[in-house]
Design a protein around this motif. Structure first.
Motif, PDB file in Angstrom:
ATOM      1  N   SER A  84      50.978 -46.573  71.537  1.00  0.00           N
ATOM      2  CA  SER A  84      51.764 -46.490  70.551  1.00  0.00           C
ATOM      3  C   SER A  84      53.192 -46.666  70.491  1.00  0.00           C
ATOM      4  N   PRO A  85      53.941 -47.408  69.910  1.00  0.00           N
ATOM      5  CA  PRO A  85      55.141 -47.374  70.317  1.00  0.00           C
ATOM      6  C   PRO A  85      55.920 -46.200  69.827  1.00  0.00           C
ATOM      7  N   TYR A  86      55.514 -45.705  68.721  1.00  0.00           N
ATOM      8  CA  TYR A  86      56.148 -44.522  67.985  1.00  0.00           C
ATOM      9  C   TYR A  86      55.741 -43.212  69.076  1.00  0.00           C
ATOM     10  N   GLY A 122      47.398 -40.813  58.030  1.00  0.00           N
ATOM     11  CA  GLY A 122      46.701 -41.041  59.372  1.00  0.00           C
ATOM     12  C   GLY A 122      47.618 -41.973  60.102  1.00  0.00           C
ATOM     13  N   LEU A 123      48.672 -41.308  60.497  1.00  0.00           N
ATOM     14  CA  LEU A 123      49.504 -42.138  61.706  1.00  0.00           C
ATOM     15  C   LEU A 123      49.642 -41.320  62.941  1.00  0.00           C
ATOM     16  N   ILE A 124      49.896 -41.970  64.213  1.00  0.00           N
ATOM     17  CA  ILE A 124      50.337 -41.386  65.210  1.00  0.00           C
ATOM     18  C   ILE A 124      51.719 -41.786  65.559  1.00  0.00           C
ATOM     19  N   PRO A 125      52.653 -40.864  66.248  1.00  0.00           N
ATOM     20  CA  PRO A 125      52.112 -39.552  66.803  1.00  0.00           C
ATOM     21  C   PRO A 125      52.115 -38.445  65.852  1.00  0.00           C
ATOM     22  N   ASP A 137      55.792 -39.068  61.331  1.00  0.00           N
ATOM     23  CA  ASP A 137      56.857 -39.774  60.852  1.00  0.00           C
ATOM     24  C   ASP A 137      58.052 -39.562  61.880  1.00  0.00           C
ATOM     25  N   THR A 188      61.165 -40.470  62.628  1.00  0.00           N
ATOM     26  CA  THR A 188      62.746 -40.325  62.385  1.00  0.00           C
ATOM     27  C   THR A 188      63.008 -38.847  61.794  1.00  0.00           C
ATOM     28  N   ARG A 236      39.906 -55.280  63.563  1.00  0.00           N
ATOM     29  CA  ARG A 236      40.753 -54.459  62.185  1.00  0.00           C
ATOM     30  C   ARG A 236      42.188 -54.827  62.286  1.00  0.00           C
ATOM     31  N   GLN A 237      42.599 -54.815  63.569  1.00  0.00           N
ATOM     32  CA  GLN A 237      44.182 -55.038  63.868  1.00  0.00           C
ATOM     33  C   GLN A 237      44.677 -56.585  63.374  1.00  0.00           C
ATOM     34  N   ARG A 296      44.926 -56.735  59.884  1.00  0.00           N
ATOM     35  CA  ARG A 296      46.129 -56.111  59.274  1.00  0.00           C
ATOM     36  C   ARG A 296      47.634 -56.842  59.642  1.00  0.00           C
TER      37      ARG A 296
END
Ligand SMILES: N[C@@H](CCC(=O)N[C@@H](CS)C(=O)NCC(=O)O)C(=O)O
Length: 339
Positions: A14-16, A47-50, A66, A68, A150-151, A154
């Motif tokens: 996951s880039p974030y 429902g996001l990471i991190p 989030d 930022t 799935r990806q 999207r």
């Protein structure tokens, strides 16, 4: 809280997550990295990471997502080694570049990963192991199929489609070119010390330049400097930043202005068209990027990002605004604030 290590849940793919782990390391904030879901911890609203788990006033953990705003919260809770420049005009440019990394470079990341067969194969095979490497080959094969399908379904979310593919790919190559030129002059986007914009771009580039075969080949063939920069960004805990290490508006680096022109060429028209489509209740965003057509479904979160940038711009005092305007003049980024 008894354990002072900040719990963070995420994944190496996951880039974030990579963005935020690198911030924590550089800032020397003690953390523990949870690489799988933990049912004992609260769920975030989205429902996001991190996911960061911050203790509230009662010591209860609250799940936040989030990257930022989380970076800004960490600035308040952990002093020193700041990734936000003190000069409001430079901080504004940094925020714009952070948003470009988060909201535009991610289009290239998601596009390459789920558009090309080699990349689909790589991501589909490796990513399911991140949850648990002891899973059987049979389980992994089933997850690979489910996750890839799935990806791929999207891709539309980030605006990757047959119309936009070449626009996204050209912009990735130009960005590498501009960053490479900048890194000949300075070790970080915003000067001699890393800022949140560096971490945002780094996060996406961990995948683009070092994981997904198609974009990684481009980076390795022509931009070994960028490849090395990405590896170094991972852990700058040993760097001693100079207090005045961020660039200033006088003598603003021309290579950084060139990067802002690249931002103005791609991110700006798409962010504007996206926000306009949402305002007008349209079901498709259409515009031109670099003289080529762009079409995608509206992305409400990115309209919010534009709103946040506009609010921040409006909050600058006259002198700061003038200095920002001077830097952004003729980059096309100034269009973000003309209504
Ligand atoms: N704006 C968020 C974006 C986070 C994000 O999009 N995370 C991705 C993974 S890199 C995610 O969790 N996607 C949902 C999913 O894969 O189901 C941030 O900056 O943290």
């Amino acid at each position: 809280m008894t354990d002072s290590c900040l719990p963070v849940q995420g994944s190496p793919g996951s880039p974030y997550t990579r963005k935020m782990l690198a911030v924590l390391r550089y800032r020397r904030i003690p953390y523990r990295f949870l690489q799988s879901e933990n049912d004992d911890l609260p769920k975030p609203k989205v429902g996001l990471i991190p996911i960061f788990y911050f203790a509230d006033d009662h010591g209860e953990l609250q799940a936040e997502v989030d990257s930022t705003p989380i970076i800004r919260r960490l600035e308040e809770e952990y002093p020193g080694r700041s990734v936000i420049p003190a000069d409001p005009a430079i901080a504004f440019i940094n925020n714009l570049l952070e948003d470009y990394g988060d909201e535009w470079l991610t289009k290239a990341m998601f596009h390459y990963r789920w558009h090309y067969q080699d990349d689909i194969e790589m991501a589909g095979s490796v990513l399911p192991h991140y949850q648990d490497v002891t899973q059987s080959d049979g389980t992994i094969a089933a997850m690979k199929k489910m996750f890839s399908e799935r990806q791929i379904s999207r891709l539309y979310v980030v605006g990757s489609n047959d119309t936009t593919a070449s626009v996204i790919e050209d912009s990735y190559k130009r960005f590498l070119h501009c960053l490479n030129n900048h890194l000949k002059e300075l070790p970080f986007l915003m000067g001699t010390r890393p800022a949140s914009a560096d971490f945002a771009c780094f996060g996406q580039l961990t995948q683009l330049t070092q994981f997904d075969p198609t974009p990684a080949k481009i980076a390795a063939a022509s931009y070994p400097r960028v490849h090395a920069w990405v590896s170094k960004m991972e852990d700058h805990s040993g760097l001693d930043p100079a207090e005045d290490g961020f660039v200033s508006t006088t003598g603003f680096p021309s290579t950084l202005r060139t990067i802002l022109k690249e931002v103005g060429r791609t991110y700006v028209p798409v962010m504007l068209a996206n926000a306009a489509a949402i305002d007008q209740g349209l079901d498709e965003v259409t515009t031109e990027v670099d003289g080529k057509p762009w079409a995608q479904e509206p992305f409400p979160y990115q309209a919010k990002c534009l709103q946040w940038i506009r609010i921040e711009y409006a909050r600058l005092d006259d002198d700061d605004k003038n200095r920002v305007d001077e830097i952004l003049k003729d980059t096309n980024c100034e269009q973000l604030f003309i209504k």
